[in-house]
Write a protein that holds these residues in place. Structure first.
Motif, PDB file in Angstrom:
ATOM      1  N   HIS A 266       1.141  -1.208  -0.146  1.00 29.21           N
ATOM      2  CA  HIS A 266      -0.192  -0.052   0.199  1.00 29.21           C
ATOM      3  C   HIS A 266       0.893   1.183  -0.085  1.00 29.21           C
ATOM      4  CE1 HIS A 266      -3.638  -2.132   0.356  1.00 29.21           C
ATOM      5  NE2 HIS A 266      -3.169  -2.970   1.586  1.00 29.21           N
ATOM      6  N   GLY A 267       1.818   1.374   0.949  1.00 31.52           N
ATOM      7  CA  GLY A 267       2.617   2.364   1.081  1.00 31.52           C
ATOM      8  C   GLY A 267       3.455   2.792  -0.424  1.00 31.52           C
ATOM      9  N   ILE A 268       4.071   1.967  -1.178  1.00 33.17           N
ATOM     10  CA  ILE A 268       4.744   2.108  -2.341  1.00 33.17           C
ATOM     11  C   ILE A 268       3.737   3.093  -3.558  1.00 33.17           C
ATOM     12  CG2 ILE A 268       5.520   1.275  -4.641  1.00 33.17           C
ATOM     13  CD1 ILE A 268       7.038  -0.682  -2.701  1.00 33.17           C
ATOM     14  N   LYS A 269       2.435   2.671  -3.193  1.00 36.58           N
ATOM     15  CA  LYS A 269       1.419   3.297  -4.162  1.00 36.58           C
ATOM     16  C   LYS A 269       1.113   4.723  -3.821  1.00 36.58           C
ATOM     17  CE  LYS A 269      -1.536  -0.015  -4.113  1.00 36.58           C
ATOM     18  NZ  LYS A 269      -2.679  -0.820  -4.138  1.00 36.58           N
ATOM     19  N   LEU A 270       1.663   5.104  -2.516  1.00 36.40           N
ATOM     20  CA  LEU A 270       1.452   6.617  -2.020  1.00 36.40           C
ATOM     21  C   LEU A 270       2.647   7.506  -2.545  1.00 36.40           C
ATOM     22  CD1 LEU A 270       0.652   5.963   1.479  1.00 36.40           C
ATOM     23  CD2 LEU A 270      -0.861   6.754  -0.238  1.00 36.40           C
ATOM     24  N   MET A 271       3.693   6.654  -3.137  1.00 34.62           N
ATOM     25  CA  MET A 271       5.060   7.519  -3.389  1.00 34.62           C
ATOM     26  C   MET A 271       5.126   7.995  -4.721  1.00 34.62           C
ATOM     27  SD  MET A 271       7.365   4.826  -1.131  1.00 34.62           S
ATOM     28  CE  MET A 271       9.040   6.105  -1.060  1.00 34.62           C
ATOM     29  N   HIS A 272       5.888   9.275  -4.914  1.00 28.70           N
ATOM     30  CA  HIS A 272       6.438   9.561  -6.290  1.00 28.70           C
ATOM     31  C   HIS A 272       7.949   9.208  -6.639  1.00 28.70           C
ATOM     32  CE1 HIS A 272       3.207  12.609  -5.229  1.00 28.70           C
ATOM     33  NE2 HIS A 272       2.618  12.266  -6.108  1.00 28.70           N
ATOM     34  N   LYS A 273       8.264   9.154  -7.717  1.00 24.31           N
ATOM     35  CA  LYS A 273       9.688   8.863  -7.867  1.00 24.31           C
ATOM     36  C   LYS A 273      10.439   9.701  -7.050  1.00 24.31           C
ATOM     37  CE  LYS A 273       9.318   7.556 -12.493  1.00 24.31           C
ATOM     38  NZ  LYS A 273       9.412   7.889 -14.003  1.00 24.31           N
ATOM     39  N   LYS A 274      11.585   9.281  -6.386  1.00 23.86           N
ATOM     40  CA  LYS A 274      12.816   9.878  -5.592  1.00 23.86           C
ATOM     41  C   LYS A 274      12.192  10.350  -4.360  1.00 23.86           C
ATOM     42  CE  LYS A 274      15.632   9.167  -9.191  1.00 23.86           C
ATOM     43  NZ  LYS A 274      16.295   8.148  -9.151  1.00 23.86           N
ATOM     44  N   GLU A 275      11.129   9.700  -3.955  1.00 25.81           N
ATOM     45  CA  GLU A 275      10.701  10.172  -2.598  1.00 25.81           C
ATOM     46  C   GLU A 275      11.209   9.036  -1.408  1.00 25.81           C
ATOM     47  OE1 GLU A 275       6.678  12.779  -2.874  1.00 25.81           O
ATOM     48  OE2 GLU A 275       6.294  10.477  -2.604  1.00 25.81           O
ATOM     49  N   LYS A 276      11.224   9.533  -0.198  1.00 25.65           N
ATOM     50  CA  LYS A 276      11.923   8.581   0.617  1.00 25.65           C
ATOM     51  C   LYS A 276      10.882   9.003   1.917  1.00 25.65           C
ATOM     52  CE  LYS A 276      16.022   7.480   3.326  1.00 25.65           C
ATOM     53  NZ  LYS A 276      17.355   7.963   3.353  1.00 25.65           N
ATOM     54  N   ILE A 277      10.230   7.763   2.313  1.00 25.74           N
ATOM     55  CA  ILE A 277       9.250   8.007   3.269  1.00 25.74           C
ATOM     56  C   ILE A 277       9.436   6.671   4.437  1.00 25.74           C
ATOM     57  CG2 ILE A 277       6.988   7.526   4.150  1.00 25.74           C
ATOM     58  CD1 ILE A 277       5.989   8.510   1.227  1.00 25.74           C
ATOM     59  N   THR A 278       9.200   7.240   5.694  1.00 21.94           N
ATOM     60  CA  THR A 278       9.313   6.245   6.747  1.00 21.94           C
ATOM     61  C   THR A 278       8.028   5.858   7.356  1.00 21.94           C
ATOM     62  OG1 THR A 278      11.645   7.246   7.599  1.00 21.94           O
ATOM     63  CG2 THR A 278      10.283   6.198   9.225  1.00 21.94           C
ATOM     64  N   PHE A 279       7.916   4.680   7.291  1.00 19.66           N
ATOM     65  CA  PHE A 279       6.606   3.970   7.750  1.00 19.66           C
ATOM     66  C   PHE A 279       6.753   3.539   9.131  1.00 19.66           C
ATOM     67  CE2 PHE A 279       6.873   3.854   3.000  1.00 19.66           C
ATOM     68  CZ  PHE A 279       5.337   4.311   2.726  1.00 19.66           C
ATOM     69  N   LEU A 280       5.559   3.477   9.796  1.00 11.08           N
ATOM     70  CA  LEU A 280       5.455   2.858  11.091  1.00 11.08           C
ATOM     71  C   LEU A 280       4.372   1.930  10.990  1.00 11.08           C
ATOM     72  CD1 LEU A 280       5.673   5.767  13.432  1.00 11.08           C
ATOM     73  CD2 LEU A 280       7.596   4.566  12.624  1.00 11.08           C
ATOM     74  N   PHE A 281       4.930   0.463  10.911  1.00  7.77           N
ATOM     75  CA  PHE A 281       3.703  -0.671  10.524  1.00  7.77           C
ATOM     76  C   PHE A 281       3.540  -1.451  11.691  1.00  7.77           C
ATOM     77  CE2 PHE A 281       6.026  -0.588   6.032  1.00  7.77           C
ATOM     78  CZ  PHE A 281       4.676   0.201   5.608  1.00  7.77           C
ATOM     79  N   PRO A 282       2.075  -1.248  12.255  1.00  8.76           N
ATOM     80  CA  PRO A 282       1.935  -2.498  13.102  1.00  8.76           C
ATOM     81  C   PRO A 282       2.070  -3.738  12.747  1.00  8.76           C
ATOM     82  CG  PRO A 282       0.096  -0.820  12.709  1.00  8.76           C
ATOM     83  CD  PRO A 282       1.119  -0.551  11.797  1.00  8.76           C
ATOM     84  N   SER A 283       2.151  -4.903  13.584  1.00  9.64           N
ATOM     85  CA  SER A 283       2.523  -6.259  13.054  1.00  9.64           C
ATOM     86  C   SER A 283       1.577  -6.738  11.974  1.00  9.64           C
ATOM     87  CB  SER A 283       2.536  -7.220  14.289  1.00  9.64           C
ATOM     88  OG  SER A 283       1.345  -7.296  14.910  1.00  9.64           O
ATOM     89  N   HIS A 284       0.133  -6.280  12.055  1.00 11.65           N
ATOM     90  CA  HIS A 284      -0.729  -6.950  11.234  1.00 11.65           C
ATOM     91  C   HIS A 284      -0.679  -6.421   9.556  1.00 11.65           C
ATOM     92  CE1 HIS A 284      -2.839  -3.135  12.632  1.00 11.65           C
ATOM     93  NE2 HIS A 284      -3.421  -3.325  11.355  1.00 11.65           N
ATOM     94  N   VAL A 285       0.138  -5.439   9.489  1.00 10.69           N
ATOM     95  CA  VAL A 285       0.301  -5.011   7.912  1.00 10.69           C
ATOM     96  C   VAL A 285       2.076  -5.039   7.874  1.00 10.69           C
ATOM     97  CG1 VAL A 285      -1.528  -3.281   7.688  1.00 10.69           C
ATOM     98  CG2 VAL A 285       0.815  -2.622   8.733  1.00 10.69           C
ATOM     99  N   ALA A 286       2.842  -5.631   8.769  1.00  6.00           N
ATOM    100  CA  ALA A 286       4.090  -5.882   8.619  1.00  6.00           C
ATOM    101  C   ALA A 286       4.219  -7.496   8.470  1.00  6.00           C
ATOM    102  CB  ALA A 286       4.892  -5.733   9.620  1.00  6.00           C
TER     103      ALA A 286
END
Length: 188
Positions: A134-154
């Motif tokens: 899901h997170g990758i679909k939020l991103m644009h090229k060359k962006e860097k994002i830090t995600f905090l994932f609870p275990s149920h989506v990790a």
């Protein structure tokens, strides 16, 4: 003799019919009252609440970061944002990204070097964790994002069976290097 056979046949028929109509359905060996499911749901609610409390404390301890709550059950903030591009990866694209995984204390579990550059066929493969899909679909090229994932989506209740334990929430920092339509990807 003929009458005896007919009488015997009649008695046997009546006995067969009566024995079938009196037969009760067998009960299953083990019966579930629904208690297990209720208890399991309660355990999961407590687990999620505990993980979200830990994540919330990370967010509150970093007020300079603008964390965004996703609709998919995780939080993220931009390390670097690309406001020039408008396109994002979608189904049928191939995304090329790098990432690193840390525990909630910030200890590196898997470095970017260990994980190597990744190639992901958006919404067509299951090899990466749900949150990243899901997170990758939020991103644009060359962006860097830090995600905090609870275990149920990790990695969930199995962990990764190596370094990530069961029901372990993680921090994932992702850089989307590029993406392109599958039709433009040269297969070698």
């Amino acid at each position: 003799m003929k009458l005896f056979k007919q009488l015997l046949f009649l008695i046997f028929g009546v006995f067969t019919i009566l024995s079938c109509s009196q037969q009760k359905a067998r009960r299953p060996i083990s019966q579930s009252s629904g208690t297990f499911m209720k208890e399991s749901a309660e355990r999961n609610k407590k687990l999620i609440a505990t993980e979200e409390a830990k994540i919330d404390s990370i967010i509150k301890s970093n007020p300079e970061m603008n964390y965004i709550a996703s609709t998919k059950g995780y939080w993220y903030h931009y390390e670097s944002k690309n406001e020039m591009d408008t396109l994002r990866p979608k189904k049928g694209d191939v995304a090329y990204f790098d990432y690193e995984i840390k525990d909630l204390k910030g200890n590196i579990i898997y470095s970017e070097v260990e994980l190597k550059p990744q190639e992901y066929h958006v919404d067509k493969e299951q090899k990466i964790l749900i949150g990243l899909r899901h997170g990758i679909k939020l991103m644009h090229k060359k962006e860097k994002i830090t995600f905090l994932f609870p275990s149920h989506v990790a990695y969930g209740y199995h962990g990764d069976e190596r370094r990530i334990g069961i029901n372990e929430p993680i921090i994932c920092t992702v850089t989307l290097n590029d993406f392109k339509p599958e039709s433009k990807v040269i297969t070698e």
